[in-house]
Write a protein that holds these residues in place. Structure first.
Motif, PDB file in Angstrom:
ATOM      1  N   GLN A  92       0.260  -3.764   7.535  1.00 20.50           N
ATOM      2  CA  GLN A  92      -1.154  -3.828   7.152  1.00 20.50           C
ATOM      3  C   GLN A  92      -2.055  -3.325   8.268  1.00 20.50           C
ATOM      4  O   GLN A  92      -3.069  -2.681   8.020  1.00 20.50           O
ATOM      5  N   CYS A 142      -2.956   0.333   8.040  1.00 23.62           N
ATOM      6  CA  CYS A 142      -3.776   0.849   6.935  1.00 23.62           C
ATOM      7  C   CYS A 142      -5.160   1.224   7.464  1.00 23.62           C
ATOM      8  O   CYS A 142      -5.814   0.432   8.146  1.00 23.62           O
ATOM      9  N   ASP A 146      -5.744  -0.248   2.505  1.00 20.30           N
ATOM     10  CA  ASP A 146      -6.366  -1.364   3.223  1.00 20.30           C
ATOM     11  C   ASP A 146      -6.996  -2.338   2.242  1.00 20.30           C
ATOM     12  O   ASP A 146      -6.790  -3.550   2.334  1.00 20.30           O
ATOM     13  N   LYS A 166      -4.417  -4.310   0.346  1.00 18.40           N
ATOM     14  CA  LYS A 166      -3.501  -5.066   1.218  1.00 18.40           C
ATOM     15  C   LYS A 166      -2.048  -4.660   0.966  1.00 18.40           C
ATOM     16  O   LYS A 166      -1.144  -5.490   0.825  1.00 18.40           O
ATOM     17  N   LEU A 168       0.616  -6.009   3.558  1.00 17.49           N
ATOM     18  CA  LEU A 168       0.962  -7.415   3.305  1.00 17.49           C
ATOM     19  C   LEU A 168       1.822  -7.544   2.054  1.00 17.49           C
ATOM     20  O   LEU A 168       2.778  -8.335   2.020  1.00 17.49           O
TER      21      LEU A 168
END
Length: 192
Positions: free
Chosen positions: A86, A89, A96, A99, A102
């Motif tokens: 993450q 990103c 981003d 996410k 993640l």
């Protein structure tokens, strides 16, 4: 010299995430991995040789975070690797905003937990790169699992699916779906 693509657009959030875990730089992250005997960069390149440099370095960052935070299980390590992903990103990007890093870490964690029995993966037509990643992910997960994870690669083009099945010793199954009746017919099934 920049280590990876769009270095200037990524480095601030990478360093901010590293700092949260007491790591001063990407170079220190690599040292942490090396000291622990984890060559995250080359593991990524071994699974998906065509990946971008930023992908390999994102795993270095994630692995260093997992090592520094002293995680106790492979699933927890996957979640920390997602934090590293993450951080790569680009701010304001779709990845981003959604996410994606993640999400990848959480997916990896799910696949490492024994309660997950099967991973069904949808790849685009003729998507060798996506299939490489899914296969590599399953093989890596199976090293940490007691019961092997079953994997279904769905949606590949016929030729790509045959090649991937044959190379990896999978069972190739070609199906035909009748949208009118809702019936699924197995057209061909070959175990390699």
């Amino acid at each position: 010299m920049a280590l990876f693509e769009s270095y200037d657009r990524r480095i601030n959030q990478i360093n901010a995430e590293l700092a949260k875990h007491g790591i001063s730089s990407i170079e220190e992250a690599k040292e942490i991995c090396d000291k622990a005997g984890v060559d995250a960069y080359n593991i990524v390149k071994g699974i998906q040789p065509i990946c971008f440099e930023n992908a390999a370095w994102a795993y270095v960052v994630g692995c260093a975070i997992a090592i520094k935070d002293e995680v106790k299980s492979a699933a927890e390590a996957a979640e920390k690797i997602g934090v590293g992903l993450q951080s790569f990103c680009i701010p304001g990007s779709v990845a981003d905003d959604r996410k994606v890093g993640l999400g990848h870490g959480n997916l990896g964690a799910m696949l490492l937990r024994e309660e997950t029995k099967c991973f069904a993966f949808l790849a685009g037509h003729e998507s060798f790169a996506a299939a490489e990643g899914a296969i590599g992910l399953a093989r890596s997960a199976n090293k940490a699992r007691k019961e092997p994870l079953r994997v279904v690669l769905n949606g590949l083009g016929k030729d790509a699916a045959k090649i991937i099945s044959r190379i990896n010793g999978f069972t190739y199954v070609q199906t035909k779906f009748d949208y009118y009746t809702g019936e699924l017919e197995i057209v061909e099934e070959t175990a390699y």
